[in-house]
Design an enzyme around this catalytic site. Structure first.
Site, PDB file in Angstrom:
ATOM      1  N   SER A  56      -0.263  -3.429  -9.678  1.00 27.01           N
ATOM      2  CA  SER A  56       0.730  -4.221  -8.984  1.00 27.01           C
ATOM      3  C   SER A  56       0.437  -5.057  -7.963  1.00 27.01           C
ATOM      4  O   SER A  56       0.963  -6.197  -8.068  1.00 27.01           O
ATOM      5  CB  SER A  56       1.979  -3.517  -8.561  1.00 27.01           C
ATOM      6  OG  SER A  56       1.798  -2.716  -7.512  1.00 27.01           O
ATOM      7  N   HIS A  82      -4.556  -0.686   1.880  1.00 25.34           N
ATOM      8  CA  HIS A  82      -4.067   0.579   2.353  1.00 25.34           C
ATOM      9  C   HIS A  82      -2.742   0.800   2.592  1.00 25.34           C
ATOM     10  O   HIS A  82      -2.196   0.000   3.384  1.00 25.34           O
ATOM     11  CB  HIS A  82      -4.948   1.172   3.298  1.00 25.34           C
ATOM     12  CG  HIS A  82      -4.798   2.681   3.228  1.00 25.34           C
ATOM     13  ND1 HIS A  82      -5.385   3.580   2.430  1.00 25.34           N
ATOM     14  CD2 HIS A  82      -4.113   3.249   4.270  1.00 25.34           C
ATOM     15  CE1 HIS A  82      -4.899   4.670   2.933  1.00 25.34           C
ATOM     16  NE2 HIS A  82      -4.227   4.723   4.010  1.00 25.34           N
TER      17      HIS A  82
HETATM   18  C1  GRF Z   1      -1.488   0.714  -3.397  1.00 32.62           C
HETATM   19  O1  GRF Z   1      -0.346   1.318  -2.791  1.00 32.62           O
HETATM   20  C2  GRF Z   1      -2.779   0.449  -2.442  1.00 32.62           C
HETATM   21  O2  GRF Z   1      -2.233   0.387  -1.082  1.00 32.62           O
HETATM   22  C3  GRF Z   1      -3.418   1.579  -2.751  1.00 32.62           C
HETATM   23  O3  GRF Z   1      -3.404   1.921  -4.060  1.00 32.62           O
HETATM   24  C4  GRF Z   1      -1.958   1.360  -4.405  1.00 32.62           C
HETATM   25  C5  GRF Z   1      -2.492   0.790  -5.848  1.00 32.62           C
HETATM   26  O4  GRF Z   1      -1.340   0.290  -6.433  1.00 32.62           O
HETATM   27  N1  GRF Z   1      -4.821   1.277  -2.291  1.00 32.62           N
HETATM   28  P1  GRF Z   1      -1.320  -0.836  -7.608  1.00 32.62           P
HETATM   29  O5  GRF Z   1      -2.485  -0.272  -8.574  1.00 32.62           O
HETATM   30  O6  GRF Z   1      -1.798  -2.009  -6.869  1.00 32.62           O
HETATM   31  O7  GRF Z   1      -0.003  -0.782  -8.091  1.00 32.62           O
END
Ligand code: GRF
Length: 194
Positions: free
Chosen positions: A13, A111
């Site tokens: 996402s 993060h």
């Molecule tokens: C996010 O919450 C990011 O902060 C963490 O992993 C998740 C990835 O989500 N590192 P997506 O794959 O971008 O939906």
């Protein structure tokens, strides 16, 4: 225009948010390659749908390690694609020197907490379990540690009294999708001046 390489292991996402910001004219950048260590990760489907070059990082069947050889191969692929900034977006393996040293100061991550609080896995669950009143998200430079690099930008999100980890994560992700493209825009300007 800054050339981005995106590495992700999951839903993608954040990659989508970066792409949307580019397409809406909010971020002057180009995604030149999307790589994943998980062959059936949805992030690769999104890349394919958007017509972006993509590929799978072969981690030799290891579940969490990022073997040195695979890091070298990844660095080569990213260099050949002309990547100027690597954006980790839900990439679940720790980077080490072969890759880190090939792109000094040019690898960032997002993060889901206000670092240095709650590094590591399921930061949203950690925040709820610790009874925190506030959490959020952080964009930071990547070093060899776990979520330890220099902080670039943060956005805070209140933890509500009836929050579940999932509900908090969803609200943090909404902020991530604004913060990450904005932070990339800020870094692009800085790198252009160098
Ligand atoms: C996010 O919450 C990011 O902060 C963490 O992993 C998740 C990835 O989500 N590192 P997506 O794959 O971008 O939906």
């Amino acid at each position: 225009m800054i050339r981005l390489g995106i590495l992700g292991s999951g839903f993608g996402s954040n990659m989508q948010a970066i792409l949307d910001a580019i397409q809406n004219g909010e971020l002057e950048a180009e995604i030149v390659i999307v790589l994943s260590d998980v062959p059936d990760a949805y992030i690769l489907k999104r890349a394919e749908r958007a017509g972006l070059p993509s590929g799978v990082i072969d981690c030799r069947g290891l579940s969490s390690k990022f073997p040195e050889e695979a890091q070298r191969e990844t660095a080569d692929i990213l260099s050949q694609a002309g990547v100027e900034l690597i954006c980790l977006a839900g990439f679940m393996r720790l980077l080490r020197p072969p890759l880190l040293s090939a792109f000094p100061g040019r690898i960032i991550n997002i993060h889901p907490s206000l670092l240095p609080n709650f590094p590591g896995l399921c930061a949203w669950t950690q925040a709820v379990e610790a009874g925190a009143h506030e959490s959020g998200c952080t964009v930071h430079y990547v070093d060899a540690g776990m979520d330890t690099g220099t902080i670039i930008a943060q956005a805070s999100v209140p933890v509500l009294p009836d929050d579940t980890p999932d509900r908090l994560h969803a609200r943090i992700q909404e902020e991530e999708h604004k913060l990450y493209p904005a932070a990339i825009a800020q870094i692009a300007v800085k790198l252009e001046r160098e």
